[in-house]
Design a protein around this motif. Structure first.
Motif, PDB file in Angstrom:
ATOM      1  N   UNK A   1       0.911  -1.207  -0.056  1.00  0.00           N
ATOM      2  CA  UNK A   1       0.004  -0.126   0.172  1.00  0.00           C
ATOM      3  C   UNK A   1       0.630   1.211   0.016  1.00  0.00           C
ATOM      4  N   UNK A   2       0.304   2.366  -0.274  1.00  0.00           N
ATOM      5  CA  UNK A   2       0.945   3.595  -0.192  1.00  0.00           C
ATOM      6  C   UNK A   2       1.995   4.011   0.694  1.00  0.00           C
ATOM      7  N   UNK A   3       1.428   3.671   2.044  1.00  0.00           N
ATOM      8  CA  UNK A   3       2.024   4.100   3.201  1.00  0.00           C
ATOM      9  C   UNK A   3       3.458   3.276   3.282  1.00  0.00           C
ATOM     10  N   UNK A   4       3.641   1.971   3.060  1.00  0.00           N
ATOM     11  CA  UNK A   4       4.488   1.287   3.101  1.00  0.00           C
ATOM     12  C   UNK A   4       5.484   1.568   1.738  1.00  0.00           C
ATOM     13  N   UNK A   5       5.102   2.149   0.646  1.00  0.00           N
ATOM     14  CA  UNK A   5       5.956   2.580  -0.554  1.00  0.00           C
ATOM     15  C   UNK A   5       6.627   3.610  -0.001  1.00  0.00           C
ATOM     16  N   UNK A   6       5.935   4.751   0.965  1.00  0.00           N
ATOM     17  CA  UNK A   6       6.749   6.102   1.270  1.00  0.00           C
ATOM     18  C   UNK A   6       8.023   5.468   1.979  1.00  0.00           C
ATOM     19  N   UNK A   7       7.622   4.371   2.901  1.00  0.00           N
ATOM     20  CA  UNK A   7       8.655   4.099   4.052  1.00  0.00           C
ATOM     21  C   UNK A   7       9.690   3.546   3.548  1.00  0.00           C
ATOM     22  N   UNK A   8       9.660   2.594   2.309  1.00  0.00           N
ATOM     23  CA  UNK A   8      10.700   1.903   1.389  1.00  0.00           C
ATOM     24  C   UNK A   8      11.329   2.860   0.585  1.00  0.00           C
TER      25      UNK A   8
END
Length: 997
Positions: free
Chosen positions: A909-916
């Protein structure tokens, strides 16, 4: 005037007589009367309303014309009853034609007039119809408000047929809101009313609705009971649609219970009835459910056939909700048959429909809000008009009241003036009388003071005499006290001598707790001198946490305490407290015994008892585990044996059709496979214990093995509505290793089965990574967000026959051997199995095995990768995708079909993408899905652009509208591709932003 009244009377009589004629001629008769009645009066208004009522369901446009004409006449002559009736008919017209704002407006006007007339029956009907409009538009709060008011009036009137309908409608609203307890209450009330009046259609409806509630709550046996009762009544009434619906819902419960044969029989029986009715739209749900049964029993060809038939009907009749679920099921069928491209396409269609339905629901909500706004606006206008009339009337009353008030005020002022004149005269007379009386009282007081002086002199003489007597008494008492003091001193010497010889500690304190005497034994116990103790209190001697409060209930009883020595060390004592009287003073006497040695002995005995109890518990636990295993094994073996023996016996019946024989053989084979699995587990654990199992290493592709496991377990995960994710740690070239694939497959199957059994919410993820310690190892993991394992159970979970929660394990089955087998097989592979878990938050199992690559150069390549932060000729692509099937499809294209050599990282999801993105600066390109949970692609792109402004971001979505494309480009995406994504399109976009090196 008399002639007009006579004519009206005749017309009303004619109207009443007309109602008694046959229904076929009634409307014609009424219209003939209207033609004859040329004058516009109240009688004509009533006649117009009656005709409009009869025409409403036959020719509603004509009915509206008559009702409007009646309304105009009634309004002109102020004929309230006709006005209310015509307004109600106009509201009913708009209600039938789905113009809800106009319908509510007319119903409200009718309700207002009927309220003034006090016609409770019609008030109730108006309230009920307004409530039904709000129910239709899902505005449940207002619907409940009006329906409950209608119900209350009907209960006063005693109309049980209408009462039962109101109760049922209220129950439906609570069901739609998810208030199942309240819904059940109202359905049962409605059922009781219908039973009282023997309304079988009402009973049929109530039983069916109660069955639905029990199904929603998971009370499957209760649900079947009510559906069967409803089915019996439907058959009695020859209601074929009701019969088919009840049979279908019974089939759905069997499907939820995984009783696939019974479910299939019910769905097929329901389908036959629906086909006889001839309404193909009804067939859609039965065909879909039959397809679901075949999917769950892995008969994929039949599952596909029935599901496609269901889709054809759903598309023809534009059943969007049905289409959405059908595309989802087709995706699952294609996954099961490893047709990932078709599965991907069906998944895209499923999401498209899901969004379409979501938008339709939003439009419905907006319509509902518009309806509420229009209704509130019209209601406000009516209230303002009423307030204006009331204000005019209030102003008139106010003027009349002011005139009256002025008159009474003048009268009041005149009365006050008269009263004051009278009061002044009366006060003057009263003052004169009081002055005379006061002079008499002063003379009397003077006489009393003279008498009191004489009495005081007498008292002074008596006090002098008493003083002399007291002086004599004090002298006598002083000599007596001196004698008593000498006796006490002698007694104290004796007490001290005895106390000093005692082996036990003796202490005297006052009631405040201050020591007044201690013997040498007590001083020796505590390490304090006698002088030091006499400066202390009881509280000073006890530990801080001891709350010492002496009371009468403690006297004479031996009590245990822990006290401090002078060196701050502590020791236990046994003390008996009593009260004694010395020199008329109440003191506390404590007899103190040091019980340190006794306590040490007790501790040793307790430790021995504890060790004996632990040994006993271990023995009992071992015995219990064996007993439970035998019972469990008996149940697990008898269940498939029952199917094998039972259907083997039935097969012997010569009357069985070929179709039934085939079904019975399939059941026997399935039961045989189940029994074989149980026997295999028992034999495997036995062979593992006796060290008879040998490993057979061969070359395998670890990624292929994990993908095969994913394709099998993803079907079951989707049935449980639990997302399953796969993460590969190495590319296909580097994951070709030497190991025993069967044993590794068995280990991971056991862990995935357990994860699916005990995970109801959240997700399941499995994958691996290469760990670099002294020896290179592969760490394979299976992570879930299920019920978790308590710390105590983590120590025993790998033991044979051990299951953490017996009640839960009985529900999901199993012998408690799975993790034992997994552990022993992991040992054979040269690895170990561990876990991390927290109760209620999930579990992660780790299987660590040696990394034995087939290509010996692989280890050198990996070492060189460790030294370099990144290979300069290899790119990294972040794939942001919530659907695992879509992720696997695109990842496969990138790894095997694309010209550029790339690594991929997956974000759900988007939140995980920002973190990665923050943690991995080596990312060269992002493929960003726009529709995702937690955080969508639009928001994620905006956040990434803040710290990676030049990173290429390609939007990917199942929708390719120009608006969405413009929105994606405006928030920072560099390009846009539509799903389904072809190999060619993906290759071109990657080459465009990542040129070949």
């Amino acid at each position: 005037m008399k002639q007009i009244k006579f004519i009206i009377a005749i017309l009303i009589t004619v109207s009443i007589l007309t109602e008694l004629n046959a229904q076929t001629n009634e409307i014609d008769s009424l219209e003939n009367l209207l033609l004859q009645h040329t004058s516009n009066d109240t009688a004509k208004a009533s006649l117009l309303n009656k005709t409009a009522s009869k025409l409403l369901r036959i020719d509603n446009d004509k009915a509206l014309k008559y009702a409007n004409e009646s309304y105009n006449i009634a309004n002109k002559f102020d004929f309230a009853k006709a006005k209310a009736k015509s307004s109600f008919i106009i509201g009913l017209y708009w209600h039938i034609n789905s113009n809800f704002p106009k319908a509510i407006s007319n119903y409200q006007e009718s309700l207002s007039v009927y309220t003034k007339l006090g016609d409770k029956k019609q008030i109730s009907v108006c309230l009920n119809n307004i409530g039904l409009i709000y129910q239709t538009n899902s505005t449940y709060y207002q619907a409940l408000e009006y329906l409950l008011k209608s119900l209350k009036i009907q209960e006063e009137l005693g109309n049980k047929t209408v009462i039962s309908a109101c109760l049922n409608n209220i129950g439906i609203i609570h069901k739609e809101q998810g208030n199942y307890k309240l819904a059940l209450k109202y359905f049962e009330k409605s059922l009781n009313v219908n039973k009282g009046i023997n309304n079988k259609y009402g009973i049929l409806r109530n039983l069916f609705n109660i069955g639905k509630i029990h199904k929603k709550q998971g009370n499957y046996q209760q649900a079947i009971k009510y559906y069967e009762n409803s089915l019996n009544i439907a058959q009695e009434l020859n209601d074929k649609e009701g019969v088919s619906m009840n049979i279908h819902y019974i089939g759905e419960i069997y499907l939820l219970q995984e009783k696939y044969k019974q479910a299939l029989d019910k769905f097929q029986e329901s389908l036959k009835i629906k086909e006889k009715i001839g309404d193909k739209e009804l067939n859609c749900s039965s065909l879909f459910s039959i397809g679901t049964v075949y999917l769950k029993t892995k008969n994929y060809s039949k599952a596909l056939s029935y599901t496609e038939q269901s889709l054809e009907i759903a598309e023809k009749h534009k059943l969007l909700n049905n289409q959405k679920e059908i595309h989802k099921q087709l995706s699952q069928i294609y996954i099961a048959t490893k047709k990932y491209k078709q599965a991907y396409q069906e998944n895209v269609l499923h999401h498209k429909l899901n969004d379409s339905i979501f938008n339709a629901q939003n439009i419905k909500k907006i319509t509902s809000l518009e309806l509420k706004y229009k209704f509130e606006k019209e209601k406000k206008i009516t209230e303002l008009q009423q307030q204006r009339k009331e204000a005019i009337y209030t102003e008139k009353l106010k003027r009349q009241k002011n005139i009256t008030n002025i008159f009474f005020m003048a009268l009041f002022i005149a009365s006050i003036i008269i009263f004051l004149i009278y009061r002044l005269y009366h006060v003057k007379n009263k003052t004169n009388i009081l002055l005379v009386k006061k002079n008499d009282e002063i003379s009397l007081h003077t006489n009393l003071i003279s008498e009191q002086k004489s009495e005081i002199q007498v008292q002074a003489d008596k006090l002098l005499e008493h003083k002399n007597h007291l002086e004599k008494t004090v002298k006598q008492r002083t000599s007596e006290l001196h004698a008593e003091k000498e006796k006490l001193e002698e007694s104290e010497e004796r007490f001290r001598a005895i106390a000093e010889q005692a082996s036990e500690g003796i202490a005297l304190t006052n009631l405040k707790g201050n020591y007044v005497f201690v013997n040498s034994a007590f001083s020796k116990m505590t390490g304090y001198s006698e002088a030091e103790l006499l400066k202390l209190t009881i509280s000073d001697m006890y530990k801080k946490h001891e709350n010492i409060e002496i009371n009468s209930s403690m006297f004479g009883k031996p009590l245990e305490f822990i006290i401090k020595r002078k060196n701050n060390s502590t020791f236990p004592i046994l003390i008996t407290v009593n009260t004694i009287q010395i020199a008329n003073k109440k003191l506390l006497l404590g007899m103190i015994t040091d019980i340190s040695e006794q306590k040490e002995t007790e501790k040793k005995l307790q430790k021995q008892n504890k060790e004996l109890n632990i040994a006993k518990e271990k023995a009992e636990e071992s015995d219990q585990l064996k007993t439970e295993f035998i019972h469990n094994m008996s149940h697990e073996i008898r269940t498939p044996l029952n199917g094998i023996l039972g259907f083997s016996q039935i097969l012997g019946n010569a009357d069985n059709s070929e179709k039934k024989r085939k079904q019975y053989i399939e059941i026997i084979q399935s039961s045989g496979n189940q029994l074989l699995q149980i026997i295999d587990d028992i034999l495997e654990i036995s062979q593992l214990e006796t060290k008879q199992v040998k490993i057979s290493e061969k070359e395998i592709c670890l990624n292929d093995l994990l993908l095969e496991l994913f394709s099998i377990f993803d079907i079951k995960a989707k049935e449980n509505k639990t997302p399953l994710y796969l993460k590969k740690g190495l590319p296909d070239k580097e994951c070709r290793i030497l190991t025993d694939d069967k044993k590794l497959y068995n280990i991971l199957s056991i862990l995935l089965k357990n994860a699916l059994k005990f995970t109801n919410t959240g997700f399941i993820e499995f994958g691996y990574k290469l760990t670099h310690t002294s020896v290179n190892q592969l760490e394979i993991y299976v992570k879930d967000t299920g019920i978790g394992i308590s710390p105590r159970s983590q120590e025993i979970i790998f033991k044979k026959f051990s299951q953490e929660e017996k009640s839960l394990s009985r529900n999901v089955g199993g012998l408690g051997l799975g993790l034992s087998i997994a552990k022993e097989n992991t040992k054979l592979l040269g690895g170990k199995i561990t876990l991390e878990s927290e109760k209620g938050k999930g579990t992660t199992f780790y299987v660590t095995i040696p990394y034995k690559p087939v290509d010996t150069d692989t280890i050198n390549n990996i070492s060189s990768k460790e030294k370099l932060t990144e290979k300069q000729d290899k790119y990294t692509i972040l794939l942001v995708e919530d659907e695992e099937v879509n992720h696997l499809y695109i990842e496969t294209l990138i790894e095997n079909e694309i010209e550029i050599d790339c690594n991929t990282i997956h974000a759900k999801h988007g939140k995980e993408a920002v973190k990665i993105c923050r943690e991995n600066p080596e990312i060269n390109l992002i493929l960003m899905d726009l529709k995702m949970p937690i955080m969508n692609g639009f928001e994620a792109t905006k956040l990434i652009r803040k710290f990676r402004p030049n990173l290429p971001i390609i939007a990917q979505t199942a929708y390719s509208t120009s608006e969405e494309k413009e929105q994606a480009l405006s928030i920072g995406c560099d390009d846009f591709i539509s799903k389904p994504i072809s190999e060619k399109t993906l290759n071109e976009i990657i080459i465009k932003y990542l040129p070949v090196v």
